[in-house]
Design a protein around this motif. Structure first.
Motif, mmCIF file in Angstrom:
data_model
loop_
_atom_site.group_PDB
_atom_site.id
_atom_site.type_symbol
_atom_site.label_atom_id
_atom_site.label_comp_id
_atom_site.label_asym_id
_atom_site.label_seq_id
_atom_site.Cartn_x
_atom_site.Cartn_y
_atom_site.Cartn_z
ATOM 1 N N ASP A 5 43.459 -23.923 73.964
ATOM 2 C CA ASP A 5 42.562 -24.828 74.693
ATOM 3 C C ASP A 5 43.230 -26.189 74.875
ATOM 4 O O ASP A 5 43.075 -26.829 75.915
ATOM 5 N N VAL A 6 43.954 -26.603 73.850
ATOM 6 C CA VAL A 6 44.653 -27.889 73.866
ATOM 7 C C VAL A 6 46.121 -27.635 73.543
ATOM 8 O O VAL A 6 46.451 -26.965 72.559
ATOM 9 N N TYR A 7 46.984 -28.178 74.379
ATOM 10 C CA TYR A 7 48.426 -28.011 74.196
ATOM 11 C C TYR A 7 49.054 -29.378 73.979
ATOM 12 O O TYR A 7 48.830 -30.317 74.758
ATOM 13 N N ILE A 8 49.836 -29.518 72.906
ATOM 14 C CA ILE A 8 50.491 -30.788 72.602
ATOM 15 C C ILE A 8 51.995 -30.547 72.464
ATOM 16 O O ILE A 8 52.431 -29.774 71.602
ATOM 17 N N ASP A 9 52.757 -31.188 73.323
ATOM 18 C CA ASP A 9 54.213 -31.150 73.203
ATOM 19 C C ASP A 9 54.624 -32.248 72.238
ATOM 20 O O ASP A 9 54.512 -33.427 72.549
ATOM 21 N N SER A 10 55.101 -31.864 71.069
ATOM 22 C CA SER A 10 55.439 -32.851 70.043
ATOM 23 C C SER A 10 56.940 -32.991 69.850
ATOM 24 O O SER A 10 57.388 -33.583 68.872
ATOM 25 N N MET A 11 57.725 -32.445 70.800
ATOM 26 C CA MET A 11 59.179 -32.496 70.623
ATOM 27 C C MET A 11 59.926 -32.967 71.858
ATOM 28 O O MET A 11 61.151 -32.994 71.868
ATOM 29 N N GLY A 12 59.211 -33.324 72.919
ATOM 30 C CA GLY A 12 59.880 -33.912 74.064
ATOM 31 C C GLY A 12 60.246 -32.956 75.178
ATOM 32 O O GLY A 12 61.143 -33.255 75.967
ATOM 33 N N TYR A 13 59.563 -31.831 75.273
ATOM 34 C CA TYR A 13 59.811 -30.875 76.357
ATOM 35 C C TYR A 13 58.751 -31.060 77.436
ATOM 36 O O TYR A 13 57.842 -30.245 77.608
ATOM 37 N N ALA A 14 58.885 -32.152 78.184
ATOM 38 C CA ALA A 14 57.860 -32.537 79.162
ATOM 39 C C ALA A 14 57.711 -31.530 80.286
ATOM 40 O O ALA A 14 56.642 -31.443 80.910
ATOM 41 N N PHE A 15 58.759 -30.760 80.584
ATOM 42 C CA PHE A 15 58.685 -29.814 81.692
ATOM 43 C C PHE A 15 57.736 -28.650 81.399
ATOM 44 O O PHE A 15 57.409 -27.878 82.296
ATOM 45 N N THR A 16 57.284 -28.511 80.158
ATOM 46 C CA THR A 16 56.304 -27.474 79.825
ATOM 47 C C THR A 16 54.879 -27.925 80.129
ATOM 48 O O THR A 16 53.965 -27.098 80.174
ATOM 49 N N LEU A 17 54.676 -29.216 80.329
ATOM 50 C CA LEU A 17 53.312 -29.746 80.507
ATOM 51 C C LEU A 17 52.605 -29.179 81.737
ATOM 52 O O LEU A 17 51.465 -28.703 81.624
ATOM 53 N N PRO A 18 53.219 -29.207 82.936
ATOM 54 C CA PRO A 18 52.515 -28.634 84.095
ATOM 55 C C PRO A 18 52.291 -27.131 83.960
ATOM 56 O O PRO A 18 51.305 -26.606 84.497
ATOM 57 N N LEU A 19 53.178 -26.445 83.252
ATOM 58 C CA LEU A 19 53.010 -25.003 83.046
ATOM 59 C C LEU A 19 51.710 -24.718 82.295
ATOM 60 O O LEU A 19 50.906 -23.866 82.708
ATOM 61 N N PHE A 20 51.503 -25.419 81.191
ATOM 62 C CA PHE A 20 50.303 -25.178 80.385
ATOM 63 C C PHE A 20 49.048 -25.747 81.041
ATOM 64 O O PHE A 20 47.953 -25.204 80.857
#
Length: 485
Positions: free
Chosen positions: A169-184
């Motif tokens: 339900d909630v996705y948090i990128d905690s390591m700096g892989y910003a390109f995964t944000l639009p995917l999720f």
């Protein structure tokens, strides 16, 4: 007549280009529509596939996932991860917590035991691990050229593997892989947040390339070639634009320092949902170490704390230390010992340690340099309690948890005159010096010699001021709650 002929020629040219490009535009448009439909269908399927875990009272539980492919490493980013999980579990105990990791050679229990051993952090509720097999796609060694682009594209495929196994339900990128944000966000239908330790690209990196300065991310053969420098600058500007687009997908952005904040605001342009959340530093544990006036000692310890990554610039520490040893001021007792403490994530990090060992041998100081790899928290605490000087040499360090811990332990810090240390950490407290900054090899050597030449009373005064400043900055990770609410 001439005007009529010119008009006819213009019409013919227009008709030619229309016939040449219009079919291609139609095909591109159709492909874009098809891609949109496919992604929308995938999103619907993923939403149906999502199986919410039921709690004892029969209600569906929220699934909160952290994307941290190297969660078993021993760096500051991992401390942030475990503290964020602990903080969220205390506030939302009914939620299900998931960590996407590429550490497939260890069990989930071993990962949790490692977090306790290295950081003295124990979670209050269980956490589920989703093990990813394609972590090699984000290894920098896999992309000798166009590394930023290669790793970023690789993270999308790694993120896809994660999404296919668990849709949170909630996705948090905690390591700096910003390109995964639009995917999720757009395919997985999740609310997304990010904790940014260090921008993938920054305006400082653009300046390095523009000014043709040599750096760990700007090879000498590029700086010597005007054409290659121009081409790389164009590549960096394009990448920065795309990085800004993907980063702007975040519903909540947390950054670890004023330096990182300035760059993220410039690139992502999401100031309305961006906040500084300083990394969790276990200062209380170090503040519990009693501070006494220095006793007569046969050896001064100089300690460095940081993962063995190229940007940490450990060679500068070793060369500066060698130059310090060559100065007459330190020829008499007490002797000096440099202890490099850090985590090794993979074989590349281990190779870097071996190269540092060889550098020490080349400089003839191998007997005065020790390496402590992936040591437990208690051993780290012991070294910091005994150290006279704490070294940190990374240019534009985003924050510097190790720096804060050194200061809290009563170690006099010498950090690079840039980034987070300059803006947030090694700053005067009540008008008193809390540490020192340097930039060059000679500058580090001279400043170390200056610190060692100070009286024990003066060093104690600096240590007390540094410790008092860290008492004022005991902030914990809490910003992650914003994306959940």
């Amino acid at each position: 007549m001439a005007a009529a002929k010119g008009g006819w020629l213009a019409c013919e040219l227009l008709r030619f280009f229309y016939s040449l490009f219009f079919p291609g535009l139609i095909v591109c448009g159709i492909l874009c529509v098809c891609l949109f439909i496919v992604l929308w269908m995938i999103r619907l399927l993923l939403q149906k596939k999502k199986k919410s875990v039921s709690s004892k009272n029969g209600k569906n539980q929220m699934v909160i996932a952290f994307f941290h492919p190297y969660c078993n490493a021993g760096g500051g980013g991992e401390r942030v991860l475990w503290c964020a999980l602990r903080a969220l579990q205390k506030k939302y105990p009914e939620a299900v917590y998931v960590v996407y990791t590429g550490d497939i050679n260890v069990s989930g229990q071993q990962i949790l035991e490692g977090a306790f051993r290295r950081f003295n952090i124990r979670l209050v509720h269980p956490v589920q691990f989703v093990f990813l097999k394609k972590r090699y796609l984000v290894e920098d060694s896999r992309y000798p050229h166009f590394t930023l682009l290669g790793q970023s594209l690789g993270s999308i495929f790694l993120g896809w593997e994660a999404l296919m196994q668990c849709v949170p339900d909630v996705y948090i990128d905690s390591m700096g892989y910003a390109f995964t944000l639009p995917l999720f966000k757009y395919v997985g239908g999740c609310r997304v947040g990010s904790y940014v330790h260090y921008p993938t690209i920054s305006t400082d990196m653009l300046s390095v390339v523009k000014n043709q300065n040599v750096g760990f991310n700007n090879a000498a053969f590029i700086t010597k070639n005007a054409f290659l420098s121009k081409a790389k600058l164009i590549y960096y500007h394009l990448f920065a634009f795309i990085y800004g687009l993907v980063g702007s997908c975040s519903d909540t952005v947390m950054v670890n320092s004023s330096w990182t904040l300035n760059h993220i605001l410039s690139l992502w342009k999401v100031g309305n949902c961006t906040n500084v959340v300083y990394p969790p530093c276990d200062v209380q544990t170090f503040l519990d170490i009693p501070l006494h006036e220095e006793e007569m000692t046969q050896e001064h310890l100089l300690v460095s704390v940081g993962q063995f990554r190229p940007e940490k610039n450990h060679p500068l520490q070793i060369r500066a230390f060698a130059k310090l040893l060559s100065k007459k001021v330190v020829e008499s007792p007490p002797s000096l010992k440099l202890v490099l403490i850090g985590g090794c994530r993979n074989k590349d990090d281990e190779l870097r340690v071996n190269q540092l060992r060889r550098l020490s041998e080349e400089l003839g100081i191998q007997e005065d340099v020790e390496f402590k790899i992936n040591i437990p928290f208690d051993e780290l605490k012991k070294y910091l309690s005994k150290a006279t000087i704490g070294l940190h040499t990374m240019w534009n360090e985003h924050f510097g948890i190790g720096i804060v811990e050194c200061m809290a332990a009563g170690t006099i810090i010498l950090a690079h005159n840039s980034g987070g240390p300059k803006l947030d950490i090694v700053v005067p407290h009540d008008g008193q010096i809390t540490g020192f900054l340097a930039e060059t090899e000679e500058g580090y050597a001279e400043t170390m010699a200056h610190i060692l030449s100070l009286s024990a009373e003066k060093r104690l005064q600096i240590r007390n001021s540094a410790r008092a400043s860290k008492c004022m900055h005991k902030k914990q990770i809490g910003g992650a709650e914003a994306v959940v609410q």
